[in-house]
Design a protein around this motif. Structure first.
Motif, short mmCIF file in Angstrom:
data_model
loop_
_atom_site.label_atom_id
_atom_site.label_comp_id
_atom_site.label_asym_id
_atom_site.label_seq_id
_atom_site.Cartn_x
_atom_site.Cartn_y
_atom_site.Cartn_z
N ILE A 13 -2.22 -2.76 -4.58
CA ILE A 13 -2.23 -1.33 -4.79
C ILE A 13 -0.97 -0.66 -5.05
CG2 ILE A 13 -3.31 0.97 -3.97
CD1 ILE A 13 -5.30 -0.61 -2.16
N ARG A 14 -0.91 0.07 -6.00
CA ARG A 14 0.33 0.85 -6.58
C ARG A 14 -0.02 2.51 -6.42
NH1 ARG A 14 1.53 -0.33 -12.66
NH2 ARG A 14 3.25 0.92 -12.41
N ARG A 15 1.19 3.18 -5.94
CA ARG A 15 0.99 4.32 -5.91
C ARG A 15 1.36 4.98 -7.33
NH1 ARG A 15 0.82 7.27 -1.18
NH2 ARG A 15 -0.81 5.83 -1.00
N VAL A 16 0.70 5.83 -8.01
CA VAL A 16 0.88 6.26 -9.36
C VAL A 16 2.01 7.29 -9.28
CG1 VAL A 16 -0.06 7.59 -11.39
CG2 VAL A 16 -1.22 5.73 -10.23
N ALA A 150 -12.30 -1.25 -1.79
CA ALA A 150 -10.86 -1.90 -1.20
C ALA A 150 -9.92 -1.17 -1.75
CB ALA A 150 -10.94 -3.35 -2.19
N LEU A 151 -9.92 -0.35 -2.73
CA LEU A 151 -8.98 0.54 -3.25
C LEU A 151 -8.88 1.73 -1.98
CD1 LEU A 151 -6.96 1.15 -5.14
CD2 LEU A 151 -8.82 2.72 -6.31
N ILE A 152 -9.82 2.27 -1.36
CA ILE A 152 -9.78 3.35 -0.75
C ILE A 152 -9.55 2.94 0.78
CG2 ILE A 152 -11.15 4.97 -2.30
CD1 ILE A 152 -13.29 4.82 -0.37
N ALA A 153 -10.06 1.85 1.08
CA ALA A 153 -10.03 1.49 2.62
C ALA A 153 -8.42 1.63 3.16
CB ALA A 153 -10.21 -0.17 2.57
N PRO A 154 -7.28 1.34 2.70
CA PRO A 154 -6.11 1.63 3.23
C PRO A 154 -5.81 2.95 3.70
CG PRO A 154 -5.75 0.35 1.41
CD PRO A 154 -7.24 0.77 1.24
N CYS A 159 -6.25 7.51 7.77
CA CYS A 159 -6.87 8.50 8.22
C CYS A 159 -7.46 8.29 9.83
CB CYS A 159 -8.31 8.72 7.62
SG CYS A 159 -7.81 9.59 6.04
N ASP A 160 -7.85 7.04 10.13
CA ASP A 160 -8.11 6.73 11.45
C ASP A 160 -7.05 6.53 12.44
OD1 ASP A 160 -10.72 6.41 10.64
OD2 ASP A 160 -10.55 4.12 10.38
N ARG A 161 -5.95 6.21 11.75
CA ARG A 161 -4.80 6.00 12.57
C ARG A 161 -3.97 7.52 13.05
NH1 ARG A 161 -1.93 2.59 9.72
NH2 ARG A 161 -0.64 4.19 8.54
N LEU A 182 -19.12 3.43 4.41
CA LEU A 182 -17.72 3.52 4.71
C LEU A 182 -17.45 4.51 5.78
CD1 LEU A 182 -16.08 3.35 1.30
CD2 LEU A 182 -16.18 1.57 2.91
N GLY A 183 -18.41 5.01 6.45
CA GLY A 183 -18.50 5.89 7.57
C GLY A 183 -18.60 7.50 7.08
N PHE A 184 -18.90 7.71 6.01
CA PHE A 184 -19.23 9.08 5.44
C PHE A 184 -20.52 9.38 5.93
CE2 PHE A 184 -15.55 8.08 2.88
CZ PHE A 184 -14.86 9.11 2.68
#
Length: 208
Positions: A13-16, A150-154, A159-161, A182-184
């Motif tokens: 995943i890359r940050r735009v 998979a894209l939003i998991a990180p 958020c959890d951390r 995903l927990g929403f």
């Protein structure tokens, strides 16, 4: 507004970056392709020909908002992108200027461009800092294969951390089921667009 609350995107995943024209164009193209036939986009732009013309401009405007107020992630293989906003506990009031500016920039004669912004703002929760998943798009030929999750998991791990909630509006009942995995959870009643489809505000408390 916003700021880096984590260590960055995960593997693949890359940050735009705003000055990365290739990544910006890839993200806009993905957003446009994924949402062309979405119920909410179809409500905002009822005429298909007009939608094909103006819809990319709306997606580019949303990307610009994400780059200003949060970040955008892009899968390295170019199959998915996600726009996140970092919303502070006490969000600044724009007195309706944001939706009006969006309409002026995207489609001045189309009041629904402004209305969608006002309506979603009316149900957006306040009082706690959170991550707002503004949009997530997966290439049509990759949908249903887990690329979006998979894209939003990180970001959800961040958020959890950090103990930060997350929020989104699902544009269909089907997608809301995917977010539940995903927990929403649903946040109140659906937002019903005038003579249009419902949207589903959803909230995720941090885990652990």
């Amino acid at each position: 507004m916003g700021g880096d609350m984590g260590t960055g995107p995960g593997t693949g995943i890359r940050r735009v970056a705003r000055d990365d024209e290739k990544a910006v164009e890839a993200a806009v193209r993905l957003l446009d392709e994924a949402f062309q036939d979405d119920p909410v986009s179809s409500w905002v732009f009822p005429d298909p020909a007009h939608r094909r013309e103006r819809h990319p401009h709306l997606m580019r405007a949303f990307l610009e908002i994400a780059l200003d107020e949060g970040h955008a992630d892009l899968a390295e293989d170019g199959t998915a992108t996600a726009l996140w906003l970092d919303v502070p506990a006490e969000a600044e009031e724009d007195e309706g200027e944001g939706p009006a500016q969006l309409r002026a920039a995207v489609d001045p004669e189309n009041e629904r461009v402004e209305l969608i912004g006002r309506l979603t703002a009316s149900v957006h929760p306040h009082g706690r800092a959170h991550r707002y998943l503004l949009l997530i798009a997966v290439a049509p030929d990759r949908q249903g294969q887990g690329a979006g999750a998979a894209l939003i998991a990180p970001v959800l791990v961040e958020c959890d951390r950090e103990g930060v909630p997350a929020y989104l509006e699902a544009s269909s009942a089907r997608s809301s089921v995917l977010y539940e995995r995903l927990g929403f959870t649903h946040l109140g009643e659906p937002l019903r667009l005038p003579d249009g489809p419902p949207m589903y505000p959803m909230w995720r408390e941090p885990r652990g």
